[in-house]
Design a protein around this motif. Structure first.
Motif, PDB file in Angstrom:
ATOM      1  N   VAL A   1      21.796   8.594  34.148  1.00 25.23           N
ATOM      2  CA  VAL A   1      22.464   9.068  35.498  1.00 25.23           C
ATOM      3  C   VAL A   1      21.160   9.579  35.993  1.00 25.23           C
ATOM      4  O   VAL A   1      20.939   9.729  37.407  1.00 25.23           O
ATOM      5  CB  VAL A   1      23.418  10.070  35.140  1.00 25.23           C
ATOM      6  N   GLU A   2      20.341  10.221  34.917  1.00 31.34           N
ATOM      7  CA  GLU A   2      19.262  11.335  35.742  1.00 31.34           C
ATOM      8  C   GLU A   2      18.252  10.219  36.339  1.00 31.34           C
ATOM      9  O   GLU A   2      17.613  10.379  37.481  1.00 31.34           O
ATOM     10  CB  GLU A   2      18.390  12.030  34.525  1.00 31.34           C
ATOM     11  N   LEU A   3      17.988   9.040  35.799  1.00 32.33           N
ATOM     12  CA  LEU A   3      17.104   8.165  36.413  1.00 32.33           C
ATOM     13  C   LEU A   3      17.561   7.614  37.879  1.00 32.33           C
ATOM     14  O   LEU A   3      17.014   7.431  38.789  1.00 32.33           O
ATOM     15  CB  LEU A   3      16.934   6.911  35.342  1.00 32.33           C
ATOM     16  N   PHE A   4      18.923   7.410  37.720  1.00 32.37           N
ATOM     17  CA  PHE A   4      19.662   6.877  38.965  1.00 32.37           C
ATOM     18  C   PHE A   4      19.546   7.747  40.035  1.00 32.37           C
ATOM     19  O   PHE A   4      19.179   7.464  41.210  1.00 32.37           O
ATOM     20  CB  PHE A   4      20.994   6.584  38.728  1.00 32.37           C
ATOM     21  N   VAL A   5      19.612   9.171  39.597  1.00 35.96           N
ATOM     22  CA  VAL A   5      19.654  10.159  40.638  1.00 35.96           C
ATOM     23  C   VAL A   5      18.323  10.237  41.543  1.00 35.96           C
ATOM     24  O   VAL A   5      18.204  10.371  42.765  1.00 35.96           O
ATOM     25  CB  VAL A   5      19.946  11.457  40.018  1.00 35.96           C
ATOM     26  N   ASP A   6      17.172  10.202  40.344  1.00 35.86           N
ATOM     27  CA  ASP A   6      15.795  10.078  41.131  1.00 35.86           C
ATOM     28  C   ASP A   6      15.475   8.956  41.995  1.00 35.86           C
ATOM     29  O   ASP A   6      14.940   9.064  43.085  1.00 35.86           O
ATOM     30  CB  ASP A   6      14.763  10.106  39.784  1.00 35.86           C
TER      31      ASP A   6
ATOM     32  N   ASP B   1      24.668  10.652  42.476  1.00 42.33           N
ATOM     33  CA  ASP B   1      24.818  12.231  42.813  1.00 42.33           C
ATOM     34  C   ASP B   1      26.312  12.599  42.408  1.00 42.33           C
ATOM     35  O   ASP B   1      26.624  13.454  41.840  1.00 42.33           O
ATOM     36  CB  ASP B   1      24.483  12.608  44.278  1.00 42.33           C
ATOM     37  N   LEU B   2      27.172  11.665  43.173  1.00 39.69           N
ATOM     38  CA  LEU B   2      28.804  11.668  42.839  1.00 39.69           C
ATOM     39  C   LEU B   2      29.053  11.862  41.489  1.00 39.69           C
ATOM     40  O   LEU B   2      29.775  12.636  40.751  1.00 39.69           O
ATOM     41  CB  LEU B   2      29.473  10.775  43.605  1.00 39.69           C
ATOM     42  N   HIS B   3      28.419  10.850  40.734  1.00 40.51           N
ATOM     43  CA  HIS B   3      28.848  10.664  39.319  1.00 40.51           C
ATOM     44  C   HIS B   3      28.183  11.932  38.393  1.00 40.51           C
ATOM     45  O   HIS B   3      29.032  12.328  37.645  1.00 40.51           O
ATOM     46  CB  HIS B   3      28.043   9.236  38.777  1.00 40.51           C
ATOM     47  N   HIS B   4      27.096  12.009  38.703  1.00 43.31           N
ATOM     48  CA  HIS B   4      26.504  13.673  37.980  1.00 43.31           C
ATOM     49  C   HIS B   4      27.297  14.682  38.264  1.00 43.31           C
ATOM     50  O   HIS B   4      27.660  15.261  37.213  1.00 43.31           O
ATOM     51  CB  HIS B   4      25.040  13.655  38.521  1.00 43.31           C
ATOM     52  N   SER B   5      27.897  14.931  39.593  1.00 43.85           N
ATOM     53  CA  SER B   5      28.508  16.042  39.876  1.00 43.85           C
ATOM     54  C   SER B   5      29.954  16.018  39.289  1.00 43.85           C
ATOM     55  O   SER B   5      30.391  16.982  38.733  1.00 43.85           O
ATOM     56  CB  SER B   5      28.601  16.148  41.491  1.00 43.85           C
TER      57      SER B   5
END
Length: 208
Positions: free
Chosen positions: A125-130, A179-183
């Protein structure tokens, strides 16, 4: 193609292939995969921003220069890692066993894809957010979004010819925004809850 998968489906014929480039020497591919696997382990353990190229090179057993020449910097390596994992997912979609691959009804393949993509998103998820926030609207310009949208569109057209497949594919991909997934994960949603909710949405939309 073996007999189990049967004739090639529309989604196989029309789905663009990601990550294709010039042929790669076997030794170069082995080194690249070693670096990507090392980066994946270290990113998971320490977070992307806390891992240096030196640490990745040491974990992979190669020189820092090798990593730098191949990937440029940590951001380039992160992009390459996501690309590799997305290529693996596409290979399973095209020629892997059902339900992700051919051989089952289109609606079942669609829900299997959403499950598999959620696994990939959750793991990186961190890579996808970036990646999705590199610039305004980046999520919708990158090739992988167009790839997954096309895959779902073809499956929806097959499962529910009466629907606006293009729009429905966008609607099913919307909950997969990084962003939604991380949140949601940060506020206590576990992966099984996210999978279950998205699966129910897909099943409701694609029920004949």
């Amino acid at each position: 193609m073996n007999d189990r998968t049967g004739p090639q489906s529309a989604s196989q014929r029309d789905l663009p292939i990601v990550g294709q480039g010039r042929p790669e020497r076997a030794d170069a591919r082995r080194n690249r995969l070693r670096v990507l696997e090392a980066a994946e382990r270290l990113f998971a353990e320490h977070g992307v921003k806390n891992v240096s190229l030196d640490a990745i090179a040491a974990e992979a057993g190669v020189g820092k220069g090798t990593v730098f020449r191949r990937f440029g910097d940590r951001a380039g390596l992160a992009v390459a890692l996501l690309d590799e994992r997305e290529q693996e997912l596409q290979a399973k979609i095209l020629t892997g066993p059902p339900p992700l691959g051919p051989g089952v009804p289109a609606a079942e393949r669609a829900t299997a894809f959403l499950d598999a993509y959620l696994d990939l998103l959750d793991r990186h998820v961190e890579l996808f957010v970036d990646s999705e926030n590199a610039s305004e609207g980046a999520r919708y310009r990158i090739g992988s979004y167009h790839l997954w949208h096309r895959h779902l569109t073809l499956l929806i057209e097959e499962a529910r010819p009466d629907l606006d497949a293009d729009y429905t594919a966008h609607a099913l991909l919307a909950p997969l925004a990084a962003d939604l997934h991380h949140s949601l994960r940060e506020t206590g949603y576990d992966l099984n809850r996210l999978k279950s909710g998205l699966r129910r949405l897909a099943e409701a939309a694609l029920k004949a």
